[in-house]
Design a protein around this motif. Structure first.
Motif, mmCIF file in Angstrom:
data_model
loop_
_atom_site.group_PDB
_atom_site.id
_atom_site.type_symbol
_atom_site.label_atom_id
_atom_site.label_comp_id
_atom_site.label_asym_id
_atom_site.label_seq_id
_atom_site.Cartn_x
_atom_site.Cartn_y
_atom_site.Cartn_z
ATOM 1 N N LEU A 1 -27.913 -10.753 -9.341
ATOM 2 C CA LEU A 1 -27.065 -9.801 -10.056
ATOM 3 C C LEU A 1 -25.947 -10.497 -10.842
ATOM 4 O O LEU A 1 -25.004 -9.855 -11.283
ATOM 5 C CB LEU A 1 -26.475 -8.779 -9.078
ATOM 6 N N GLU A 2 -26.075 -11.803 -11.010
ATOM 7 C CA GLU A 2 -25.084 -12.576 -11.778
ATOM 8 C C GLU A 2 -24.909 -11.953 -13.156
ATOM 9 O O GLU A 2 -25.880 -11.631 -13.832
ATOM 10 C CB GLU A 2 -25.561 -14.024 -11.926
ATOM 11 N N GLY A 3 -23.646 -11.740 -13.553
ATOM 12 C CA GLY A 3 -23.370 -11.173 -14.871
ATOM 13 C C GLY A 3 -23.389 -9.657 -14.924
ATOM 14 O O GLY A 3 -23.167 -9.068 -15.973
ATOM 15 N N LYS A 4 -23.627 -8.993 -13.803
ATOM 16 C CA LYS A 4 -23.644 -7.534 -13.744
ATOM 17 C C LYS A 4 -22.329 -7.021 -13.162
ATOM 18 O O LYS A 4 -21.672 -7.704 -12.390
ATOM 19 C CB LYS A 4 -24.792 -7.024 -12.864
ATOM 20 N N VAL A 5 -21.955 -5.806 -13.538
ATOM 21 C CA VAL A 5 -20.761 -5.160 -13.015
ATOM 22 C C VAL A 5 -21.195 -3.980 -12.159
ATOM 23 O O VAL A 5 -22.044 -3.194 -12.571
ATOM 24 C CB VAL A 5 -19.853 -4.653 -14.161
ATOM 25 N N ALA A 6 -20.615 -3.859 -10.962
ATOM 26 C CA ALA A 6 -20.928 -2.747 -10.071
ATOM 27 C C ALA A 6 -19.636 -2.070 -9.639
ATOM 28 O O ALA A 6 -18.774 -2.705 -9.043
ATOM 29 C CB ALA A 6 -21.690 -3.246 -8.844
ATOM 30 N N VAL A 7 -19.498 -0.797 -9.967
ATOM 31 C CA VAL A 7 -18.376 0.002 -9.501
ATOM 32 C C VAL A 7 -18.916 0.844 -8.360
ATOM 33 O O VAL A 7 -19.810 1.662 -8.556
ATOM 34 C CB VAL A 7 -17.818 0.904 -10.624
ATOM 35 N N VAL A 8 -18.395 0.622 -7.178
ATOM 36 C CA VAL A 8 -18.893 1.325 -5.996
ATOM 37 C C VAL A 8 -17.784 2.251 -5.509
ATOM 38 O O VAL A 8 -16.753 1.796 -5.022
ATOM 39 C CB VAL A 8 -19.306 0.343 -4.880
ATOM 40 N N THR A 9 -17.983 3.559 -5.674
ATOM 41 C CA THR A 9 -16.987 4.522 -5.229
ATOM 42 C C THR A 9 -17.177 4.800 -3.739
ATOM 43 O O THR A 9 -18.278 4.670 -3.217
ATOM 44 C CB THR A 9 -17.083 5.840 -6.026
ATOM 45 N N GLY A 10 -16.107 5.160 -3.066
ATOM 46 C CA GLY A 10 -16.188 5.417 -1.625
ATOM 47 C C GLY A 10 -16.677 4.185 -0.888
ATOM 48 O O GLY A 10 -17.490 4.280 0.024
ATOM 49 N N SER A 11 -16.163 3.027 -1.288
ATOM 50 C CA SER A 11 -16.746 1.767 -0.822
ATOM 51 C C SER A 11 -15.853 0.984 0.119
ATOM 52 O O SER A 11 -15.930 -0.232 0.182
ATOM 53 C CB SER A 11 -17.069 0.908 -2.039
ATOM 54 N N THR A 12 -15.009 1.669 0.866
ATOM 55 C CA THR A 12 -14.087 0.949 1.740
ATOM 56 C C THR A 12 -14.480 0.980 3.205
ATOM 57 O O THR A 12 -13.788 0.401 4.042
ATOM 58 C CB THR A 12 -12.664 1.509 1.580
#
Length: 165
Positions: free
Chosen positions: A37-48
């Protein structure tokens, strides 16, 4: 995916004795050496916490630039500290996904971060037909132990386009 391919994927996933030669077995607890996944952006909501935190951790281990979020700052701080202690560089921000202003702030966190912004963020369908190798990745995933908890689901590989199944 043809009926034959679907059957092969099903056999590969569900019947370990029918696993074709060359399919690498990898458990989710294995350390991933390839940074696919190098170079990819992941926004993970509810991720704590829980599943969300596990997803954020795995995506970061696989090389993605991950941003974690939660409704409460203390949860964000705890998750960032946990991931940082595992040598994962993961920023975090508060975001109640039901609040339009906080969603805008979440996206601003990404676009204001030069490193993440330069990677690009696409929220639109690809508007093209997929290539065979793009569909093969989904089949490979379904054959892997990473998909061990997926049963009886329809996985749509459509580049963000609406599907009519």
């Amino acid at each position: 995916m043809s009926i034959l391919n679907r059957c092969l994927v099903s056999l590969c996933r569900n019947q370990s004795r029918f696993r074709p030669v060359g399919v690498m077995k990898m458990t989710s607890s294995s350390k991933v050496t390839a940074r696919k996944l190098e170079g990819k952006v992941a926004v993970v909501t509810g991720s704590t916490d829980g599943i969300g935190l596990a997803i954020a951790k795995r995506l970061a281990e696989d090389g993605a630039h991950v941003v974690v979020s939660s409704r409460r700052q203390e949860n964000v701080d705890r998750a960032v500290k946990t991931l940082t202690s595992e040598n994962l560089d993961v920023p975090g921000t508060i975001c109640h996904i039901g609040n339009a202003e906080e969603r805008k702030n979440l996206l601003a966190t990404i676009t204001n971060n030069d490193e993440l912004h330069n990677l690009g963020l696409s929220l639109t369908p690809m508007k093209r037909f997929g290539e065979p190798h793009e569909c093969a990745g989904a089949a490979s995933f379904l054959c892997s132990d990473d998909a061990s908890f997926i049963t009886g689901e329809t996985i749509v590989v459509a580049g963000g386009m609406d599907s009519r199944l």
